[in-house]
Design a protein around this motif. Structure first.
Motif, short mmCIF file in Angstrom:
data_model
loop_
_atom_site.label_atom_id
_atom_site.label_comp_id
_atom_site.label_asym_id
_atom_site.label_seq_id
_atom_site.Cartn_x
_atom_site.Cartn_y
_atom_site.Cartn_z
N PRO A 1 0.83 -1.21 0.00
CA PRO A 1 0.00 0.00 0.00
C PRO A 1 0.86 1.27 0.00
O PRO A 1 0.50 2.25 -0.65
CB PRO A 1 -0.80 -0.11 1.32
CG PRO A 1 -0.69 -1.53 1.74
CD PRO A 1 0.62 -2.02 1.22
N GLU B 1 3.85 1.72 -1.38
CA GLU B 1 4.39 1.97 -2.72
C GLU B 1 3.35 2.59 -3.63
O GLU B 1 3.62 3.57 -4.33
CB GLU B 1 4.92 0.67 -3.33
CG GLU B 1 6.24 0.22 -2.70
CD GLU B 1 6.84 -0.99 -3.39
OE1 GLU B 1 7.77 -1.58 -2.81
OE2 GLU B 1 6.40 -1.33 -4.50
N ILE B 2 2.16 2.03 -3.61
CA ILE B 2 1.09 2.59 -4.47
C ILE B 2 0.79 4.02 -4.07
O ILE B 2 0.66 4.91 -4.91
CB ILE B 2 -0.19 1.74 -4.34
CG1 ILE B 2 0.02 0.36 -4.94
CG2 ILE B 2 -1.37 2.43 -5.01
CD1 ILE B 2 0.07 0.37 -6.45
N ILE C 1 3.46 6.46 -5.25
CA ILE C 1 3.40 6.69 -6.70
C ILE C 1 2.30 7.69 -7.02
O ILE C 1 2.50 8.67 -7.74
CB ILE C 1 3.14 5.37 -7.47
CG1 ILE C 1 4.33 4.42 -7.33
CG2 ILE C 1 2.89 5.65 -8.95
CD1 ILE C 1 4.11 3.07 -7.96
#
Lengths: 204, 300
Positions: free
Chosen positions: A63, A65-66, A69
């Motif tokens: 979660p 990393e998303i 981004i």
């Protein structure tokens, strides 16, 4: 003489983060700080906005990393980047900067070396209603030359300021109206994508 | 563990109660049944019944259950006087009761009198060493005092005896994750998946932990568990769909230059991406652009 960096956080960013912590009183929460170096004064980092991230399992990568981004993509188009990280511990008397916060802070430092780590000061938050303190209810940590996170002590306390001096008054007002119910973080978004982590209507 | 339907039901009841639409007792029963932590609401609405003699007597024998529920909620909200009053009333009704003894122990905890609470619990355990609630209070006390390694020790001891307690396994897993002890967390989720193979939450958590551990094998296994989560949730779990995309990207990065025969089929990732885009288009169209560029950056 090298001037010391100052961090100026906007009222909206500040209140958003505290409200998220208040919404999830029984767990740790975290968030990222968005901003830039002040174009007129390179000794000031402006924290212009904040995105509340998670209130459960903060140390899991997918979660995070998303979220990073998407957050970077959104704010990048506005010329802002991730300039720091916010963390609130699970327990009231835990005033330590934990390992998860440090690791995420280290990661952010790779892209913005002067990144700030803000830790919610629970005791200060509790005492807020009793005084007229204008200083933020957060502790500031910065990395020193040996890459260790150091607390910017009370005598250096003026290095973290809220841009709008009446912010704590506004915060207290929101607390009494239980405004924290309206805050959505990235965890909420992943559970229901209709929830907007940008919280566009929070301060309307 | 609460399902999405149960949570929606609870929230709508809560709204109704908050806005004076009645259904207070129903709400309180549901909170008890689902074992969720809504202490401020329980305290407020529970007291509204307890302080009204007519409403109280209408409950019949359930009155005592409500006193217990409100006492615990009061302790959670640090309203210790309310808690004390409730416990006193229960003590009068049920003298010598072990269940009330537990509440007395919890009150000591809430006051921060850890040593006294430990004494109270120890003596209760002497007569009933297999009392699960009290054994778990020990874990809670360790955690509350910041003694996380103590909490882990107690919890492991507890699980040796009560290995079917899913909540305990989950608690242990989450403690391990918070300490970044991912291998140990993975073990907990493996136990949970073994005992409840159709509960998607555990597949998802396991996949998240494996991804965090990293390494080609873990990523490939994580991908399988994201896939099983999607299977168990009818394709509706955003986290699992994103997990597939993250895994595929990470695996591709690690496999650069390796044997082409090991290459994964791209179908799963494109199916996940399509499902995500469709969902965002329908329900979060303002974020569709961000999703698309995120997916694009993962297709390296």
């Amino acid at each position: 003489m090298v001037a010391e960096l100052k961090y100026e956080i906007s009222q909206n960013a500040y209140i958003k983060l505290v409200l998220q912590a208040l919404k999830h009183k029984t767990t740790a929460v975290n968030g990222v700080l968005l901003g830039r170096v002040n174009p007129q004064n390179e000794n000031v980092v402006e924290i212009i906005d904040a995105v509340p991230l998670f209130h459960s399992n903060l140390a899991l990568l997918p979660p995070l990393e998303i979220a990073l981004i998407m957050v970077e993509e959104h704010y990048g188009s506005q010329g802002l980047g991730i300039v720091g990280y916010f963390h609130a511990n699970e327990r009231f008397d835990d005033a330590e900067l934990g390992i998860v916060a440090k690791n995420i802070g280290d990661h952010i430092c790779r892209y913005f070396p002067q990144a700030a780590l803000l830790l919610l000061d629970n005791k200060k938050l509790e005492a807020l209603s009793k005084g007229k303190d204008q200083s933020p209810v957060m502790q500031l940590y910065i990395r020193d030359a040996s890459k260790n996170w150091k607390l910017v002590g009370p005598d250096g306390g003026s290095r973290l300021v809220i841009k709008e001096p009446a912010a704590n008054v506004v915060l207290l007002d929101f607390i009494s109206s239980e405004k924290w119910e309206d805050v959505a973080d990235f965890d909420d978004h992943l559970d229901d994508i209709k929830k907007d982590w940008l919280n566009p209507d929070l301060f309307k | 563990m609460v399902s999405k339907t149960e949570e929606t039901q609870l929230n709508s009841l809560e709204n109704q109660v908050d806005n004076g639409g009645g259904g207070v007792w129903e709400y309180l029963c549901l909170v008890r049944k689902l074992k969720v932590r809504r202490s401020e609401k329980v305290l407020k609405h529970g007291l509204s019944i307890l302080n009204d003699p007519k409403k109280r007597s209408a409950l019949g024998p359930e009155e005592w259950t409500l006193y217990e529920q409100v006492a615990i909620a009061a302790m959670d909200c640090q309203c210790l006087d309310v808690a004390k009053d409730c416990i006193k009333i229960l003590q009068k009704k049920f003298p010598e009761s072990k269940r009330v003894g537990r509440l007395e122990g919890m009150l000591l905890e809430a006051k921060g009198s850890w040593a006294e609470a430990e004494k109270a619990y120890s003596s209760l355990l002497e007569d009933n060493p297999l009392d699960q609630v009290i054994q778990k209070r020990r874990v809670a006390m360790a955690k509350a005092q910041g003694n996380i390694s103590g909490a882990i020790e107690w919890l492991n001891k507890y699980l040796e005896i009560f290995m079917a307690d899913h909540d305990a396994w989950r608690e242990l897993a989450e403690i391990y994750v918070s300490l970044q002890m991912y291998k140990q967390a993975a073990f907990c989720y493996e136990e949970l998946i073994l005992s409840q193979p159709t509960a998607p939450l555990y597949h998802l958590a396991y996949a998240d932990v494996l991804y965090t551990l990293g390494g080609l094998e873990n990523l490939q296994t994580a991908k399988k568990y994201y896939a099983s989560t999607i299977d168990l949730t009818g394709g509706k779990n955003t986290r699992a769909l994103l997990g597939i995309c993250l895994c595929t990207s990470a695996i591709a990065q690690l496999s650069k230059g390796r044997n082409k025969e090991d290459k994964e089929s791209p179908e799963l990732q494109s199916l996940a991406a399509t499902a995500l885009e469709k969902d965002y288009k329908q329900r979060a169209s303002d974020k569709l652009g961000l999703l698309t560029s995120a997916l694009r950056s993962l297709k390296i």
